[in-house]
Each structure stands twice: as structure tokens, then as C-alpha cells.
Design an enzyme around this catalytic site. Sequence first.
Site, PDB file in Angstrom:
ATOM      1  N   LYS A 143       0.840  -1.204   0.000  1.00 16.32           N
ATOM      2  CA  LYS A 143       0.000   0.000   0.000  1.00 16.32           C
ATOM      3  C   LYS A 143       0.878   1.258   0.000  1.00 16.32           C
ATOM      4  O   LYS A 143       0.610   2.220  -0.728  1.00 16.32           O
ATOM      5  CB  LYS A 143      -0.951  -0.014   1.210  1.00 16.32           C
ATOM      6  CG  LYS A 143      -2.065  -1.040   1.059  1.00 16.32           C
ATOM      7  CD  LYS A 143      -2.900  -1.252   2.319  1.00 16.32           C
ATOM      8  CE  LYS A 143      -3.923  -2.363   2.057  1.00 16.32           C
ATOM      9  NZ  LYS A 143      -4.763  -2.706   3.218  1.00 16.32           N
ATOM     10  N   GLN A 188      -4.757  -1.555   9.372  1.00 14.79           N
ATOM     11  CA  GLN A 188      -4.715  -2.897   8.784  1.00 14.79           C
ATOM     12  C   GLN A 188      -5.346  -3.908   9.741  1.00 14.79           C
ATOM     13  O   GLN A 188      -4.996  -3.967  10.911  1.00 14.79           O
ATOM     14  CB  GLN A 188      -3.251  -3.269   8.455  1.00 14.79           C
ATOM     15  CG  GLN A 188      -3.094  -4.530   7.637  1.00 14.79           C
ATOM     16  CD  GLN A 188      -3.683  -4.436   6.228  1.00 14.79           C
ATOM     17  OE1 GLN A 188      -3.739  -3.371   5.629  1.00 14.79           O
ATOM     18  NE2 GLN A 188      -4.155  -5.540   5.702  1.00 14.79           N
ATOM     19  N   ASP A 234     -11.248   2.782   3.772  1.00 15.00           N
ATOM     20  CA  ASP A 234     -11.636   1.374   3.615  1.00 15.00           C
ATOM     21  C   ASP A 234     -13.152   1.246   3.435  1.00 15.00           C
ATOM     22  O   ASP A 234     -13.638   0.179   3.053  1.00 15.00           O
ATOM     23  CB  ASP A 234     -11.246   0.573   4.867  1.00 15.00           C
ATOM     24  CG  ASP A 234      -9.872  -0.060   4.772  1.00 15.00           C
ATOM     25  OD1 ASP A 234      -9.511  -0.513   3.675  1.00 15.00           O
ATOM     26  OD2 ASP A 234      -9.169  -0.107   5.801  1.00 15.00           O
TER      27      ASP A 234
END
Length: 286
Positions: free
Chosen positions: A52, A96, A119
Amino acid sequence: MATIIDGKAVSAAVRAEVAKEVEELKTKGITPGLAVIIVGDDPASRVYVNNKKKACAEAGIYSEEFALPADTTQEELLALVASLNGRSDINGILCQLPLPKGLSDKDVIEAISPSKDVDAFHAQNVGNIMIGDYHFLPCTPAGVMELLHRAGVEVAGKRCVVIGRSNIVGKPMAMLLLHENGTVTVCHSRTQDLAAVCREADILVAAVGKAKFVTADMVKPGAAVIDVGMNRDENGKLCGDVDYAAVEPIAGYITPVPGGVGPMTIAMLLKNTLMAAKMQNALLMK
Ligand code: GUN
């Protein structure tokens, strides 16, 4: 013989589009910024986070990593999120998942400001997706839609079957297909006669997390088969939820693993971060 949908190529195209827009934004004095939080030392999470960060750098997006030890307390983690919510140079916040034992995924997700929730996991963003009024799309399902669009697979009117009902993939996937006028069925571990339901699908999305779960007898000839899985087979080789060798000769379209849906997730994260920067700088109405 199926048309193989090349996720790497589509991801590269999306990332190039994002990079171009980031460049334009920079001429207005705005650099999109993403905070990436990783707690503990899960090796898979480390790989995802590194990928990422690398993708951000390539797209011209500023990223900042916050690597916290596994014994971080909930209070410490929430304090970090609160400080990032208040930073104007950080437009997106990603924590995460999964978090180490003792920390609550849900509490952290709900602590992230919905306007920085790249997200699209926050209940407010999930609700916005449900009513079809959204800016952020959950990265993996959005990546699947992008693959279908760019492969020229029409969703409207089609029978769509999603295997898996997770909050991250299955449920939002069903919603996005429904928004495009698919007729959607969501299957799960309690579904009776799963193979027969799957055989009805013009578009079959597998998000079960079980190696080679989708076999040839579950696929309608000519169907678009999208594999969200990322597993190891009996020889330790990377494989998806679909038995690729058996299904590929039957399907009309298929995504490989690796090189299918996986690369799309990061591309959509960059898209969401760009969107967040535009929204927060009032370059977009919401
Ligand atoms: N863990 C596995 N997939 C994801 C994802 O898309 N976002 C975050 N934050 N964690 C994940």
C-alpha cells in the site's frame, strides 16, 4: 476457453489515472495523504502495508506508517486515530486488520472519521453504500466492479451469485451488484444445494477463503467467474477460491490468482484517498 481478466493491467490503468489526478491536485497546493496503521507483526499484514505504501508513493500520494507493538492498548490506538482525525495533511486513515488479540477491530473502525475512512468500513459509510449515496466504496468489491466494467461484462439483468457474506467483501459486493441492477443471491456456509445455486450465476463471485472451493460443476458455461480468494494449496502454492484449471475451460471470463482481484484492492484504496482529499478540500460536494 475463458477470457482472462488481467487485474494487474487494470490496476495499473486505474493507478495511472489516480496519479494523473494527484498531479493536477498538487498544482492547487493539495497533496493527498494516507495514514497506515499496523499493529503487531503479522507477516501477511506487513506485506499488504508495504504494498500500500509503495503504491501511494508511485501515485504521488503522501503516506505515513504507524507501526505499533502487539501489546498496544485500545486507548493508545484510539488516541492515535483521534490525532490523525485532526490532522489536515492526512486525508485517509487505514488500520490494517485483523488486529492482535485484545484489540477491537470494530471500535477502531468506528473511531476513524467517516470522511477519512478510505476502507469504507465505518457504519456510516456502510449505510451510505446501502442507500446508494456514497463517495467511498469498499476497496475489494469496488475492484471487482471495475474489473467487470473494463472487461465489458454487463451486470444489469444478470443472475449474480456471491459466495461469502463478510462485511468486508460479501455484503458490500452484493450491494454494488444490486446497484447495477443485477439479480443478486448471497450464499454462505448454510446454503442448501450451493452448487445448483451457483450454476444459475451469469456472474459468480467467490469470497469464501477456501482453496479451490468452486469446482467445475458449480459453474454455468460462459459465466464470469471472479475469484476474491487468496489461499495456499496443498503444495503451499498461492491459489484462489476457484479451481482455476477445472473452471477456466467452462467460464466465459475468469480472474486468475494471483493477478486478478488482488491488485485492484490497492488501486481502489488510492482512488478513495484521492476522493478523500478532494472532499476535505471542498473540491467536491457531499
Ligand atoms: N485486511 C484484509 N483486507 C483489508 C483491507 O482491505 N483493509 C484493511 N484495513 N485491512 C484489511
